[in-house]
Scaffold this active site. Structure first.
Site, PDB file in Angstrom:
ATOM      1  N   LYS A 114      49.462  31.017 -29.958  1.00  0.00           N
ATOM      2  CA  LYS A 114      48.924  32.086 -29.126  1.00  0.00           C
ATOM      3  C   LYS A 114      49.772  33.351 -29.309  1.00  0.00           C
ATOM      4  O   LYS A 114      51.006  33.266 -29.313  1.00  0.00           O
ATOM      5  CB  LYS A 114      48.985  31.621 -27.661  1.00  0.00           C
ATOM      6  CG  LYS A 114      48.435  32.601 -26.673  1.00  0.00           C
ATOM      7  CD  LYS A 114      48.504  31.973 -25.280  1.00  0.00           C
ATOM      8  CE  LYS A 114      48.213  32.924 -24.282  1.00  0.00           C
ATOM      9  NZ  LYS A 114      48.233  33.647 -23.362  1.00  0.00           N
ATOM     10  N   LYS A 173      55.046  27.501 -15.391  1.00  0.00           N
ATOM     11  CA  LYS A 173      56.005  28.525 -15.815  1.00  0.00           C
ATOM     12  C   LYS A 173      57.435  28.013 -15.697  1.00  0.00           C
ATOM     13  O   LYS A 173      58.287  28.325 -16.521  1.00  0.00           O
ATOM     14  CB  LYS A 173      55.846  29.786 -14.955  1.00  0.00           C
ATOM     15  CG  LYS A 173      55.055  30.907 -15.605  1.00  0.00           C
ATOM     16  CD  LYS A 173      55.978  31.867 -16.346  1.00  0.00           C
ATOM     17  CE  LYS A 173      55.303  33.034 -17.001  1.00  0.00           C
ATOM     18  NZ  LYS A 173      55.288  34.288 -16.308  1.00  0.00           N
ATOM     19  N   LYS A 222      54.574  38.083 -27.152  1.00  0.00           N
ATOM     20  CA  LYS A 222      55.777  38.815 -27.501  1.00  0.00           C
ATOM     21  C   LYS A 222      56.948  37.849 -27.684  1.00  0.00           C
ATOM     22  O   LYS A 222      57.750  37.986 -28.594  1.00  0.00           O
ATOM     23  CB  LYS A 222      56.073  39.815 -26.380  1.00  0.00           C
ATOM     24  CG  LYS A 222      57.110  40.819 -26.780  1.00  0.00           C
ATOM     25  CD  LYS A 222      57.460  41.739 -25.647  1.00  0.00           C
ATOM     26  CE  LYS A 222      58.622  42.598 -26.058  1.00  0.00           C
ATOM     27  NZ  LYS A 222      59.357  43.131 -24.915  1.00  0.00           N
TER      28      LYS A 222
END
Ligand code: TRP
Ligand code: SF4
Length: 329
Positions: free
Chosen positions: A196, A114, A199
């Site tokens: 993928k 991340k 949002k």
């Protein structure tokens, strides 16, 4: 509902899309009849990425609750609650943070991934490092037997199990239960552009989209990139749209398209129109629900409030047990 206790959470990041639905929500809805389900909005977790703009979270949480209810989560069958309304999550997180060695957290693969992936905000916070500790608190407070999650959450669950073993051993009491991860097998569902569905990629079809928006998005979907002309044969196996037919269209239609595509007997435009039809047919009832539910925000708040009250009682009892085992009360 009797049976095993199931718990899972979702970070509120706004409206849910088809990826969220097929990846998690659909499973949750099917479990509520057979298990004692607790599902919660992990709004404190979303502070790890939204701390610069936390005012967004409240509305995002509301949208998630509306999507849950319109997709069929039934407050009569499961307990729906808001993490931040239960301070026991924070208190247990603090206690657990005292027994978790930092290297365990630094080894967590999603921590590194991340940090590389998210560029818009500094992810080097203490809170983000401790994300799996808070997640462990979420799980153990409810003594969940199983936690339905996506495959990406497996390292977190493994870490939770280690933390639980360490706690139980240190204080010589099996206060917490080691949960099993219940991995959902998610159909491959990409976004409009072939990546993928997410949002943040701006490629998602949302449960809250209108028929017009959905039609437009399906028409814009990437198909078989090698199929340049209508007269070129296509390959459904590499097509980005075909997996959606596999989810939404009847088997015969799938077979027809598969064969017609390979012989260039159907164009992508027509194939998309067929998908629009079957997709909308499946989404329409939920879209109707959504309209009704979103029009009554007070009722949504009340449902979450009632679930939170119920969950809090469980959380309070478990926290007390943990503190008793530690002899700090
Ligand atoms: N980390 C989970 C996710 O991003 C959300 C989450 C928070 C969660 N606490 C949890 C999931 C506890 C299961 C159990 O998907
Ligand atoms: Fe994909 Fe359908 Fe086009 Fe074939 S006809 S490439 S399955 S969109």
């Amino acid at each position: 509902m009797a049976g095993k206790r199931i718990l899972s959470g979702m970070q509120p990041s706004g409206q849910l899309h088809l990826g969220n639905y097929h990846g998690a929500l659909k499973n949750w809805v099917s479990m509520q009849d057979d298990f004692d389900c607790f599902f919660f909005i992990a709004d404190w977790h979303s502070l790890t990425t939204l701390y610069e703009d936390p005012k967004l979270i409240k509305n995002f949480s509301f949208e998630v609750a509306v999507d849950w209810l319109s997709s069929g989560l039934d407050p009569e069958k499961c307990t729906l609650f808001l993490q931040s309304a239960i301070p026991e999550h924070a208190e247990l997180h603090l206690i657990l943070s005292m027994v978790v060695p930092v290297p365990w957290l630094e080894r967590n693969p999603t921590y590194k991934e991340k940090q590389d992936e998210v560029k818009s905000v500094d992810m080097s916070s203490y809170g983000f490092l401790g994300y799996p500790v808070l997640q462990t608190a979420d799980i153990v407070l409810y003594k969940a037997h199983a936690v339905p999650v996506g495959i990406d959450q497996v390292p977190h669950l493994e870490l939770s199990r280690e933390i639980i073993r360490r706690f139980n051993k240190l204080y010589q009491k099996k206060v917490f239960i080691e949960p099993d991860a219940k991995i959902s097998d998610v159909p491959k569902l990409n976004g409009i552009d072939g990546r993928k569905m997410s949002k943040s990629y701006n490629n998602a079809i949302f449960l809250s989209d209108t028929e017009k928006q959905i039609t437009k998005k399906v028409k814009a979907m990437l198909t078989d990139p090698a199929r340049g002309l209508r007269t070129d044969p296509g390959d459904p196996d590499v097509c980005n749209l075909f997996p959606m037919h596999k989810i939404y269209s009847p088997k015969e239609m799938q077979a027809e398209i598969d064969s017609a595509c390979r012989k260039a007997e159907i164009g992508c435009g027509d194939c998309k129109l067929k998908l629009v039809e079957t997709l909308l047919e499946s989404m329409r009832p939920k879209m109707e629900n959504r309209k009704e539910i979103a029009a009554k925000p007070k009722e949504v708040d009340e449902i979450i409030h009632a679930g939170t009250e119920k969950a809090r009682k469980v959380a309070r009892a478990t926290l007390q047990e943990a503190k008793t085992a530690m002899k700090i009360v």
